[in-house]
Design an enzyme around this catalytic site. Structure first.
Site, PDB file in Angstrom:
ATOM      1  CG  ASP A 182       0.335  -4.122   1.994  1.00  0.00           C
ATOM      2  OD1 ASP A 182       0.436  -5.035   2.847  1.00  0.00           O
ATOM      3  OD2 ASP A 182       1.171  -3.206   1.870  1.00  0.00           O
ATOM      4  CG  ASP A 198      -0.376  -0.030   2.520  1.00  0.00           C
ATOM      5  OD1 ASP A 198       0.853  -0.179   2.605  1.00  0.00           O
ATOM      6  OD2 ASP A 198      -1.114   0.108   3.526  1.00  0.00           O
ATOM      7  CB  SER A 199       4.584   1.727  -0.060  1.00  0.00           C
ATOM      8  OG  SER A 199       4.844   0.608  -0.880  1.00  0.00           O
ATOM      9  CE  LYS A 232       3.084  -6.044   3.764  1.00  0.00           C
ATOM     10  NZ  LYS A 232       2.639  -4.881   4.557  1.00  0.00           N
ATOM     11  CD  GLU A 238       7.812  -0.459   7.935  1.00  0.00           C
ATOM     12  OE1 GLU A 238       6.793  -1.083   7.581  1.00  0.00           O
ATOM     13  OE2 GLU A 238       8.114   0.668   7.489  1.00  0.00           O
ATOM     14  CD  GLU A 269       0.461  -1.566   8.140  1.00  0.00           C
ATOM     15  OE1 GLU A 269       0.132  -0.783   9.065  1.00  0.00           O
ATOM     16  OE2 GLU A 269       0.976  -1.181   7.075  1.00  0.00           O
TER      17      GLU A 269
END
Ligand code: KIV
Length: 273
Positions: A88, A49-50, A118, A187, A120
């Site tokens: 993501d 999602d960057s 993925k 991270e 978080e």
């Protein structure tokens, strides 16, 4: 007759089996063309999602939507053949309930044909990770610094610098591993803690700004190519493409202004770059 492709892509279980083995090489990609290049050298391609920062110029990943992830996930699948593609789950598409997470993950898998998602979060997302994994959705976790929580964190800071702060991060790692994730991104975590997590949990750790003590590494492609206007300090640059692209654009602009470009006799001939 079977219509299955003869090319075998890497799967989530293949990556899971790399614990303490050959380091896992992972990069982000959001486009078919860069995916084809990354695919030749990497085990995993992350449609991160960057893309909100890199492609769209957002300050954070918070505005990224499920539709944006699906569109770019589809492009990366078209461009790649061998790597496991992980997409993501964007902010707001999975946190409300495990059912919401399942519906979003199913959309991602069905509409992109990628191999995993993925998300978080550690302890707070463990129940959701178990729910998805038990229902056929391979999940990569993401702990330590979790950029989607920027509005509650306040800033992007390295985690676990002093040993007294390790406990919640260790618990996050253990919870995601026990819940059935096939690997976990760690991270911005100090090296001793990254090493401890890697030694303790059963699944591969993939570090970003978390040292070589992990089972693999991921970077944002544009950061390591020197294309991003700002990059985190830990990123080693393997290219400086920003200035190279600008020089090429300048050359093009100057050719057009002096009318020094090929005529129509060349226009329809394709040449391989
Ligand atoms: O979105 C992303 O690119 C990521 C990596 C930084 C791990 O999550």
């Amino acid at each position: 007759m079977s219509v299955q492709s003869s090319i075998k892509r890497k799967t989530a279980p293949d990556i899971r089996a790399r614990k303490h083995g050959e380091p896992i090489v992972m990069l982000t990609s959001y486009h078919a063309h860069t995916a084809a290049l990354v695919d030749r050298h990497c085990d995993v391609i992350l449609v991160g999602d960057s893309l909100g920062n890199v492609m769209h110029g957002f300050e954070t990943t918070v505005p990224v939507t499920l539709d944006m992830m699906i569109l770019q996930g589809h492009a990366v699948m078209r461009g790649s053949k061998h790597a496991l593609v992980v997409v993501d789950m964007p902010f707001g598409s999975y946190e409300a309930s495990k059912e919401q997470a399942f519906h979003s993950a199913v959309r991602i898998l069905k509409e992109t044909h990628c191999g995993a998602v993925k998300l978080e979060g550690g302890v707070r997302m463990a129940e959701t990770v178990a729910f998805l994994s038990e229902r056929g959705v391979p999940v990569m976790g993401h702990i330590g610094l979790t950029p989607q929580s920027i509005n509650t964190l306040g800033s992007f800071r390295a985690q676990g610098r002093d040993e007294g702060s390790w406990d919640p991060i260790l618990k996050d790692a253990q919870a995601i591993s026990d819940a059935g994730a096939f690997s976990v991104v760690v991270e911005a975590v100090a090296e001793p803690l990254a090493r401890k997590i890697t030694e303790t949990i059963a699944i591969p750790t993939i570090g970003i700004g978390a040292s070589a003590a992990c089972d693999g590494q991921v970077l944002v492609l544009e950061d390591m190519l020197g294309l991003s206007p700002r990059t985190p300090k830990f990123v080693r640059r393997y290219g400086n493409l920003g200035p190279a692209i600008e020089t090429a654009i300048q050359g093009y602009a100057s050719d057009v202004r002096s009318r020094a470009f090929p005529g129509p006799e060349h226009v329809y001939e394709m040449k391989k770059s």
